[in-house]
Motif scaffolding. Structure first.
Motif, PDB file in Angstrom:
ATOM      1  N   THR A 120       0.829  -1.203   0.000  1.00 57.03           N
ATOM      2  CA  THR A 120       0.000   0.000   0.000  1.00 57.03           C
ATOM      3  C   THR A 120       0.862   1.252   0.000  1.00 57.03           C
ATOM      4  OG1 THR A 120      -1.685  -1.215   1.241  1.00 57.03           O
ATOM      5  CG2 THR A 120      -1.912   1.175   1.144  1.00 57.03           C
ATOM      6  N   GLU A 121       1.924   1.258   0.784  1.00 61.99           N
ATOM      7  CA  GLU A 121       2.820   2.417   0.784  1.00 61.99           C
ATOM      8  C   GLU A 121       3.464   2.608  -0.575  1.00 61.99           C
ATOM      9  OE1 GLU A 121       4.191   2.536   5.501  1.00 61.99           O
ATOM     10  OE2 GLU A 121       5.493   1.627   3.997  1.00 61.99           O
ATOM     11  N   ALA A 122       3.902   1.509  -1.193  1.00 53.99           N
ATOM     12  CA  ALA A 122       4.485   1.619  -2.534  1.00 53.99           C
ATOM     13  C   ALA A 122       3.450   2.114  -3.541  1.00 53.99           C
ATOM     14  CB  ALA A 122       5.045   0.261  -2.966  1.00 53.99           C
ATOM     15  N   PHE A 123       2.222   1.670  -3.390  1.00 51.44           N
ATOM     16  CA  PHE A 123       1.148   2.099  -4.284  1.00 51.44           C
ATOM     17  C   PHE A 123       0.875   3.594  -4.115  1.00 51.44           C
ATOM     18  CE2 PHE A 123      -2.956   2.075  -6.357  1.00 51.44           C
ATOM     19  CZ  PHE A 123      -2.884   1.026  -7.248  1.00 51.44           C
ATOM     20  N   VAL A 124       0.839   4.051  -2.859  1.00 54.50           N
ATOM     21  CA  VAL A 124       0.610   5.481  -2.585  1.00 54.50           C
ATOM     22  C   VAL A 124       1.734   6.314  -3.183  1.00 54.50           C
ATOM     23  CG1 VAL A 124       0.565   7.205  -0.744  1.00 54.50           C
ATOM     24  CG2 VAL A 124      -0.800   5.133  -0.539  1.00 54.50           C
ATOM     25  N   ALA A 127       1.327   6.514  -6.944  1.00 58.77           N
ATOM     26  CA  ALA A 127       0.272   7.459  -7.305  1.00 58.77           C
ATOM     27  C   ALA A 127       0.754   8.891  -7.140  1.00 58.77           C
ATOM     28  CB  ALA A 127      -0.969   7.210  -6.446  1.00 58.77           C
ATOM     29  N   ALA A 128       1.498   9.164  -6.062  1.00 57.49           N
ATOM     30  CA  ALA A 128       2.036  10.506  -5.853  1.00 57.49           C
ATOM     31  C   ALA A 128       3.056  10.853  -6.923  1.00 57.49           C
ATOM     32  CB  ALA A 128       2.658  10.604  -4.463  1.00 57.49           C
ATOM     33  N   ALA A 129       3.898   9.886  -7.304  1.00 55.17           N
ATOM     34  CA  ALA A 129       4.912  10.144  -8.329  1.00 55.17           C
ATOM     35  C   ALA A 129       4.265  10.446  -9.676  1.00 55.17           C
ATOM     36  CB  ALA A 129       5.847   8.943  -8.443  1.00 55.17           C
ATOM     37  N   GLN A 130       3.172   9.773  -9.996  1.00 56.29           N
ATOM     38  CA  GLN A 130       2.470  10.071 -11.246  1.00 56.29           C
ATOM     39  C   GLN A 130       1.924  11.492 -11.243  1.00 56.29           C
ATOM     40  OE1 GLN A 130      -0.460   6.944 -11.578  1.00 56.29           O
ATOM     41  NE2 GLN A 130       0.926   5.593 -12.677  1.00 56.29           N
ATOM     42  N   HIS A 189       7.642   3.021  -9.718  1.00 57.92           N
ATOM     43  CA  HIS A 189       7.041   1.915 -10.470  1.00 57.92           C
ATOM     44  C   HIS A 189       7.850   0.637 -10.291  1.00 57.92           C
ATOM     45  CE1 HIS A 189       6.073  -0.486 -14.084  1.00 57.92           C
ATOM     46  NE2 HIS A 189       4.865   0.037 -13.933  1.00 57.92           N
ATOM     47  N   ALA A 190       9.174   0.756 -10.274  1.00 63.59           N
ATOM     48  CA  ALA A 190      10.021  -0.426 -10.076  1.00 63.59           C
ATOM     49  C   ALA A 190       9.830  -1.006  -8.674  1.00 63.59           C
ATOM     50  CB  ALA A 190      11.482  -0.053 -10.314  1.00 63.59           C
ATOM     51  N   ASP A 191       9.663  -0.130  -7.683  1.00 66.82           N
ATOM     52  CA  ASP A 191       9.451  -0.618  -6.311  1.00 66.82           C
ATOM     53  C   ASP A 191       8.172  -1.443  -6.208  1.00 66.82           C
ATOM     54  OD1 ASP A 191      11.762   0.592  -5.477  1.00 66.82           O
ATOM     55  OD2 ASP A 191      10.773   2.388  -4.705  1.00 66.82           O
ATOM     56  N   LEU A 192       7.096  -0.957  -6.819  1.00 68.16           N
ATOM     57  CA  LEU A 192       5.831  -1.693  -6.757  1.00 68.16           C
ATOM     58  C   LEU A 192       5.921  -2.995  -7.556  1.00 68.16           C
ATOM     59  CD1 LEU A 192       2.914  -1.725  -5.743  1.00 68.16           C
ATOM     60  CD2 LEU A 192       2.245  -0.544  -7.848  1.00 68.16           C
ATOM     61  N   THR A 193       6.589  -2.940  -8.701  1.00 66.34           N
ATOM     62  CA  THR A 193       6.740  -4.138  -9.521  1.00 66.34           C
ATOM     63  C   THR A 193       7.547  -5.200  -8.786  1.00 66.34           C
ATOM     64  OG1 THR A 193       6.630  -2.819 -11.547  1.00 66.34           O
ATOM     65  CG2 THR A 193       7.588  -5.010 -11.721  1.00 66.34           C
ATOM     66  N   GLN A 194       8.549  -4.775  -8.026  1.00 63.03           N
ATOM     67  CA  GLN A 194       9.360  -5.715  -7.274  1.00 63.03           C
ATOM     68  C   GLN A 194       8.524  -6.480  -6.251  1.00 63.03           C
ATOM     69  OE1 GLN A 194      12.562  -6.200  -7.954  1.00 63.03           O
ATOM     70  NE2 GLN A 194      12.894  -7.764  -6.394  1.00 63.03           N
ATOM     71  N   ASP A 198       3.987  -7.399 -11.033  1.00 65.20           N
ATOM     72  CA  ASP A 198       3.082  -6.908 -12.066  1.00 65.20           C
ATOM     73  C   ASP A 198       3.653  -5.616 -12.640  1.00 65.20           C
ATOM     74  OD1 ASP A 198       0.940  -5.986 -13.628  1.00 65.20           O
ATOM     75  OD2 ASP A 198      -0.492  -7.006 -12.334  1.00 65.20           O
ATOM     76  N   ALA A 199       3.982  -5.632 -13.926  1.00 66.01           N
ATOM     77  CA  ALA A 199       4.584  -4.467 -14.573  1.00 66.01           C
ATOM     78  C   ALA A 199       3.546  -3.589 -15.249  1.00 66.01           C
ATOM     79  CB  ALA A 199       5.630  -4.921 -15.588  1.00 66.01           C
ATOM     80  N   ALA A 200       2.349  -3.513 -14.689  1.00 69.01           N
ATOM     81  CA  ALA A 200       1.297  -2.672 -15.265  1.00 69.01           C
ATOM     82  C   ALA A 200       1.752  -1.216 -15.297  1.00 69.01           C
ATOM     83  CB  ALA A 200       0.012  -2.800 -14.463  1.00 69.01           C
ATOM     84  N   LEU A 201       1.527  -0.562 -16.414  1.00 65.38           N
ATOM     85  CA  LEU A 201       1.976   0.822 -16.574  1.00 65.38           C
ATOM     86  C   LEU A 201       1.015   1.807 -15.928  1.00 65.38           C
ATOM     87  CD1 LEU A 201       3.212   0.728 -20.277  1.00 65.38           C
ATOM     88  CD2 LEU A 201       4.564   0.515 -18.190  1.00 65.38           C
ATOM     89  N   ALA A 202      -0.226   1.398 -15.707  1.00 64.50           N
ATOM     90  CA  ALA A 202      -1.226   2.309 -15.144  1.00 64.50           C
ATOM     91  C   ALA A 202      -1.805   1.706 -13.874  1.00 64.50           C
ATOM     92  CB  ALA A 202      -2.342   2.568 -16.161  1.00 64.50           C
ATOM     93  N   ILE A 203      -2.116   2.569 -12.923  1.00 63.54           N
ATOM     94  CA  ILE A 203      -2.754   2.128 -11.689  1.00 63.54           C
ATOM     95  C   ILE A 203      -4.034   2.933 -11.499  1.00 63.54           C
ATOM     96  CG2 ILE A 203      -0.582   1.457 -10.604  1.00 63.54           C
ATOM     97  CD1 ILE A 203      -0.713   4.048  -8.987  1.00 63.54           C
TER      98      ILE A 203
END
Length: 398
Positions: A120-124, A127-130, A189-194, A198-203
């Motif tokens: 969840t932290e990586a996801f947040v 989203a902030a980086a985008q 994006h690399a942190d979440l993929t790790q 899942d290498a999805a480009l969009a969240i």
């Protein structure tokens, strides 16, 4: 012509719930915790087993001289020895194993909660980086337009060359910030993929721009750290009971039959064996188990105090972050956007100097960045609070 379902799925943005589910499928920490739980289950089964009996076959008066030169005149004894556990040792072992199994289950739950927090932290942060990249791109586009406008004003004699140079400096700064935002987005994006694989480009994170409170676990339930400490105390107490019961010696009953040489005569063999606790009475093991129980009890009290303090701080952090986010992403941002709009119009009509427009744009950029940081801090605070409350499910739903 319809597209395959796999193609459609790849085009859909990744949700937080999907990211957590994917991470749980591949996380080595969960595999390790699950293996520990399975080992604890097997430990309960092993603890309930009784001691194995011993089959003995003895031959006496063999390989000697005369009538005892071979095996024909041997006295043969076949017996079965059965250990008998006294004092409830078997049930004490089962109690220890069951306490260890409960602790392993809590460890698995804690591992799931930790993984949910990390994802969840990586996801947040992603989203902030985008959004930070969008802000930087918007600032760069404005700087490019401002530089072009300044160049035209200088060319037509409406402004001095200093204005053009100032605009170029702003453009270079905006370009640098945009490059930094792009690199930060790639890293997030690399942190979440790790974590998820899942290498999805969009969240999908529509919840990021809101500061509405989320449903949380009741404050009255103990945190996982307290529950884990209580489980360790239960193990220690069970071991104290097992050490106390181990001080009672077990007995071994042996029954068999003996055949005497070439004679057809037979006789029963019975024996009772009792160990004498002359050198090891089990008192040392009992003292050690009691000391470990005292340590577990102290650790439990310490964990309860720390959990209570951490929860109180987390609740305050959420309240503070929510207040800051509501202000920064609300009235402050609206005011900065309106000031920048007026400054742009005034500069385009020649009513405002360039410095006023630059200041308004800088204020808008800083306010947007502050609003983004406030929203990020708010969501991260919510995630930490949910972890302290033992949540193993994502707190945000799309």
């Amino acid at each position: 012509m319809s597209l395959p379902l796999t193609t459609l799925a790849q085009d859909l943005p990744l949700t937080l719930r999907e990211a957590v589910a994917h991470a749980q499928e591949r996380a080595p920490t969960l595999r390790g915790a699950d293996a520990a739980a399975r080992a604890a289950d097997a430990g309960v089964e092993v603890a309930g087993l009784r001691p194995n009996p011993t089959l003995s076959i003895e031959a006496e008066n063999v390989l000697g001289t005369g009538r005892y030169s071979g095996f024909g005149g041997a006295d043969r004894t076949v017996s079965l020895a059965v250990p008998l556990e006294l004092g409830g040792k078997r049930q004490a072992r089962i109690n220890v194993a069951q306490a260890e199994r409960a602790a392993a289950g809590i460890g698995l739950t804690a591992a799931r909660a930790d993984l949910t927090q990390r994802v969840t932290e990586a996801f947040v942060r992603l989203a902030a980086a985008q959004r930070r990249q969008d802000i930087a791109r918007s600032a760069l586009e404005w700087a490019e337009r401002a530089a072009h406008a300044a160049q035209e004003r200088v060319r037509t004699g409406k402004a001095s060359p200093i204005e053009e140079q100032r605009a170029q400096v702003l453009k270079l700064g905006a370009d640098t910030r945009f490059g930094k935002a792009v690199r930060a987005l790639a890293l997030a994006h690399a942190d979440l993929t790790q974590l998820t694989g899942d290498a999805a480009l969009a969240i999908s994170a529509s919840w990021f721009d809101t500061v509405a409170p989320v449903e949380s676990a009741p404050f009255g339930q103990p945190s996982l750290s307290v529950v884990a400490a209580q489980a360790q105390l239960a193990i220690a107490n069970a071991r104290v009971d097992a050490a106390r019961r181990d001080r009672m010696p077990d007995v071994t009953i042996t029954a068999g039959t003996r055949r005497y040489g070439d004679s057809p005569d037979k006789a029963a063999v019975l024996s009772l064996s009792i160990p004498l606790p002359l050198f090891n009475s089990g008192s040392g093991a009992l003292v050690r188990a009691k000391a470990q129980a005292d340590q577990a009890n102290a650790d439990g009290e310490s964990a309860a105090i720390e959990a209570q303090q951490a929860l109180a701080h987390a609740v305050a952090d959420v309240a503070d972050a929510r207040a800051v986010a509501q202000t920064a992403a609300g009235p402050a941002l609206i005011a900065a956007q309106e000031a920048a709009r007026i400054a742009r119009l005034g500069y385009a009509e020649g009513k405002f100097p360039q410095l006023e427009m630059i200041e308004a744009e800088r204020s808008l950029a800083e306010t947007r960045e502050a609003a983004l940081e406030a929203l990020t801090d708010y969501h991260l605070a919510q995630v930490r609070l949910a972890r302290l409350q033992g949540s193993i499910q994502p707190i945000y739903k799309d």
